[in-house]
Scaffold this motif. Sequence first.
Motif, PDB file in Angstrom:
ATOM      1  N   ASN A   1       4.208  24.376  12.349  1.00  0.00           N
ATOM      2  CA  ASN A   1       4.372  23.828  13.688  1.00  0.00           C
ATOM      3  C   ASN A   1       3.379  24.393  14.701  1.00  0.00           C
ATOM      4  N   ASP A   2       2.583  25.380  14.290  1.00  0.00           N
ATOM      5  CA  ASP A   2       1.544  25.925  15.171  1.00  0.00           C
ATOM      6  C   ASP A   2       0.237  25.136  15.079  1.00  0.00           C
ATOM      7  N   VAL A   3       0.188  24.195  14.145  1.00  0.00           N
ATOM      8  CA  VAL A   3      -1.054  23.494  13.831  1.00  0.00           C
ATOM      9  C   VAL A   3      -0.922  21.998  14.101  1.00  0.00           C
ATOM     10  N   VAL A   4      -1.955  21.432  14.746  1.00  0.00           N
ATOM     11  CA  VAL A   4      -2.092  19.972  14.828  1.00  0.00           C
ATOM     12  C   VAL A   4      -2.907  19.562  13.612  1.00  0.00           C
ATOM     13  N   LEU A   5      -2.255  18.904  12.675  1.00  0.00           N
ATOM     14  CA  LEU A   5      -2.839  18.625  11.365  1.00  0.00           C
ATOM     15  C   LEU A   5      -3.306  17.180  11.255  1.00  0.00           C
ATOM     16  N   ALA A   6      -4.561  17.013  10.878  1.00  0.00           N
ATOM     17  CA  ALA A   6      -5.125  15.683  10.652  1.00  0.00           C
ATOM     18  C   ALA A   6      -5.551  15.558   9.196  1.00  0.00           C
ATOM     19  N   THR A   7      -5.255  14.423   8.589  1.00  0.00           N
ATOM     20  CA  THR A   7      -5.788  14.131   7.268  1.00  0.00           C
ATOM     21  C   THR A   7      -6.157  12.654   7.220  1.00  0.00           C
ATOM     22  N   LYS A   8      -6.686  12.213   6.071  1.00  0.00           N
ATOM     23  CA  LYS A   8      -7.229  10.861   5.991  1.00  0.00           C
ATOM     24  C   LYS A   8      -6.891  10.198   4.659  1.00  0.00           C
ATOM     25  N   VAL A   9      -6.781   8.870   4.711  1.00  0.00           N
ATOM     26  CA  VAL A   9      -6.659   8.048   3.515  1.00  0.00           C
ATOM     27  C   VAL A   9      -7.985   7.325   3.334  1.00  0.00           C
ATOM     28  N   CYS A  10      -8.535   7.361   2.120  1.00  0.00           N
ATOM     29  CA  CYS A  10      -9.853   6.740   1.900  1.00  0.00           C
ATOM     30  C   CYS A  10      -9.741   5.221   1.927  1.00  0.00           C
ATOM     31  N   GLY A  11     -10.863   4.558   2.213  1.00  0.00           N
ATOM     32  CA  GLY A  11     -10.907   3.101   2.203  1.00  0.00           C
ATOM     33  C   GLY A  11     -11.219   2.584   0.814  1.00  0.00           C
TER      34      GLY A  11
ATOM     35  N   GLY B   1      -8.624   2.804  -7.878  1.00  0.00           N
ATOM     36  CA  GLY B   1      -9.816   2.303  -7.187  1.00  0.00           C
ATOM     37  C   GLY B   1      -9.512   1.084  -6.337  1.00  0.00           C
ATOM     38  N   GLY B   2     -10.539   0.546  -5.691  1.00  0.00           N
ATOM     39  CA  GLY B   2     -10.368  -0.625  -4.836  1.00  0.00           C
ATOM     40  C   GLY B   2      -9.877  -0.249  -3.450  1.00  0.00           C
ATOM     41  N   ASN B   3      -9.316  -1.225  -2.730  1.00  0.00           N
ATOM     42  CA  ASN B   3      -8.840  -1.012  -1.370  1.00  0.00           C
ATOM     43  C   ASN B   3      -7.589  -0.134  -1.345  1.00  0.00           C
ATOM     44  N   SER B   4      -7.457   0.657  -0.276  1.00  0.00           N
ATOM     45  CA  SER B   4      -6.325   1.588  -0.175  1.00  0.00           C
ATOM     46  C   SER B   4      -5.431   1.354   1.034  1.00  0.00           C
ATOM     47  N   PHE B   5      -5.749   0.372   1.873  1.00  0.00           N
ATOM     48  CA  PHE B   5      -4.996   0.204   3.110  1.00  0.00           C
ATOM     49  C   PHE B   5      -3.867  -0.819   3.009  1.00  0.00           C
ATOM     50  N   GLY B   6      -3.685  -1.450   1.855  1.00  0.00           N
ATOM     51  CA  GLY B   6      -2.548  -2.346   1.664  1.00  0.00           C
ATOM     52  C   GLY B   6      -1.250  -1.551   1.689  1.00  0.00           C
ATOM     53  N   LYS B   7      -0.126  -2.243   1.922  1.00  0.00           N
ATOM     54  CA  LYS B   7       1.157  -1.562   2.128  1.00  0.00           C
ATOM     55  C   LYS B   7       1.509  -0.606   1.002  1.00  0.00           C
ATOM     56  N   LYS B   8       1.351  -1.035  -0.239  1.00  0.00           N
ATOM     57  CA  LYS B   8       1.765  -0.217  -1.371  1.00  0.00           C
ATOM     58  C   LYS B   8       0.905   1.033  -1.510  1.00  0.00           C
TER      59      LYS B   8
ATOM     60  N   TRP C   1     -10.322  -7.576   2.210  1.00  0.00           N
ATOM     61  CA  TRP C   1      -9.895  -6.337   2.840  1.00  0.00           C
ATOM     62  C   TRP C   1      -8.623  -6.582   3.630  1.00  0.00           C
ATOM     63  N   THR C   2      -7.849  -5.521   3.766  1.00  0.00           N
ATOM     64  CA  THR C   2      -6.532  -5.634   4.381  1.00  0.00           C
ATOM     65  C   THR C   2      -6.662  -5.980   5.859  1.00  0.00           C
ATOM     66  N   PRO C   3      -5.975  -7.023   6.327  1.00  0.00           N
ATOM     67  CA  PRO C   3      -6.026  -7.368   7.755  1.00  0.00           C
ATOM     68  C   PRO C   3      -5.609  -6.185   8.633  1.00  0.00           C
ATOM     69  N   PHE C   4      -6.300  -6.021   9.747  1.00  0.00           N
ATOM     70  CA  PHE C   4      -6.024  -4.897  10.634  1.00  0.00           C
ATOM     71  C   PHE C   4      -4.557  -4.870  11.078  1.00  0.00           C
ATOM     72  N   GLU C   5      -3.999  -6.044  11.354  1.00  0.00           N
ATOM     73  CA  GLU C   5      -2.615  -6.094  11.821  1.00  0.00           C
ATOM     74  C   GLU C   5      -1.653  -5.552  10.759  1.00  0.00           C
ATOM     75  N   GLU C   6      -1.926  -5.889   9.508  1.00  0.00           N
ATOM     76  CA  GLU C   6      -1.083  -5.394   8.423  1.00  0.00           C
ATOM     77  C   GLU C   6      -1.174  -3.873   8.315  1.00  0.00           C
ATOM     78  N   ILE C   7      -2.389  -3.338   8.479  1.00  0.00           N
ATOM     79  CA  ILE C   7      -2.572  -1.886   8.439  1.00  0.00           C
ATOM     80  C   ILE C   7      -1.767  -1.227   9.552  1.00  0.00           C
ATOM     81  N   LEU C   8      -1.880  -1.760  10.760  1.00  0.00           N
ATOM     82  CA  LEU C   8      -1.177  -1.181  11.902  1.00  0.00           C
ATOM     83  C   LEU C   8       0.335  -1.281  11.745  1.00  0.00           C
TER      84      LEU C   8
END
Length: 346
Positions: free
Chosen positions: A80-90, A100-107, A154-161
């Motif tokens: 809780n002392d840390v603001v933690l950022a990480t990332k999901v690859c595209g 492999g392939g796209n990673s931003f779909g719901k599953k 590629w995954t639609p932006f709205e679906e990602i959000l």
Amino acid sequence: MNYKKLGNTDLDVSTICLGTMTWGEQNTEREGFEQMDFALNQGVNFWDTAEIYSIPMREETYGETEKIIGNWFQKTKKRNDVVLATKVCGNTSNKYIRGGGNSFGKKKITEALDESLRRLKTDYIDLYQLHWPERSTNFFGDYGYEHDENDKDWTPFEEILESLKKFIEQGKIRYVGLSNETAWGLSKFLELSKIKGLPKMMSVQNPYNLLNRTYEIGLAEISIREQSGLLAYSPLAFGYLTGKYRNNKLPAKSRMQLFKDFNRYKNENGQKAIDEYYKISKKYNLDFTQMSLKFCEIQHFTTSVIIGATTMEQLKTNIESVNVNLNSDIINDINKIQQKYPNPCP
């Protein structure tokens, strides 16, 4: 230490962000622990990692950096002392990343987040970032944009959000951001968040340094007006802006000595610009590394500067850059070199 708000949130993050991508490759877990202990003690409360770290990407070290951070959280109880950022690859050709392939779909994005949470040994991530676009566009040092009408897989932006909104509602993440994104991509995400009431992208993690100031064209204005600031990565240009590679030097165990394919900052005009910037640091009796970092930190569109160090000496030098002052004469001299060698290393 200096602090800024993350986007338009109430979250204060240090203007120096602890980069972690060497942990598990160039740095051991013990060394990673030492860096985290020291950085937090110096007021650095913002840490950045990614599912693909350590770098360079290899199946054997995939997720290793997140595991090291998770082990530190487990040991110290200081999550809780840390603001933690990480990332999901595209989009990726690496089959070991969910086939492999796209990673931003719901599953897949749900799988990615849950895997990161498990490795990090935490219930939540403060800033979850899309590491690079799924669509075909120019990033990672490409100047020209070549449009492909057939690039529609590629995954639609709205679906990602919508997926990201679900994660926020579940308490798995607090805020969201982008990385290696273009002005068009950022503006579309921001537009949809306003129209549809979906999560806002609070930050953009892109390269920015004295050799590559392309963020200032287009993206900087959006960052300021929309309160979606830059998290500047590669502020030292793979170490070139420390001066350690000048005069064809190649220090043992340095990144360029170990990984010769990392050649984004190795070209004729880039080397000439480095020598000119180095002279400025000497003219004003400044540490070259600290001058390079401070220039990134003071930009109005910058939220935080991501530093990466393989030694404690480097880490201390980097963090102490917050105490440097760049007056108008120094800035004017720097801008003259930018005019002479404009963005030699995109």
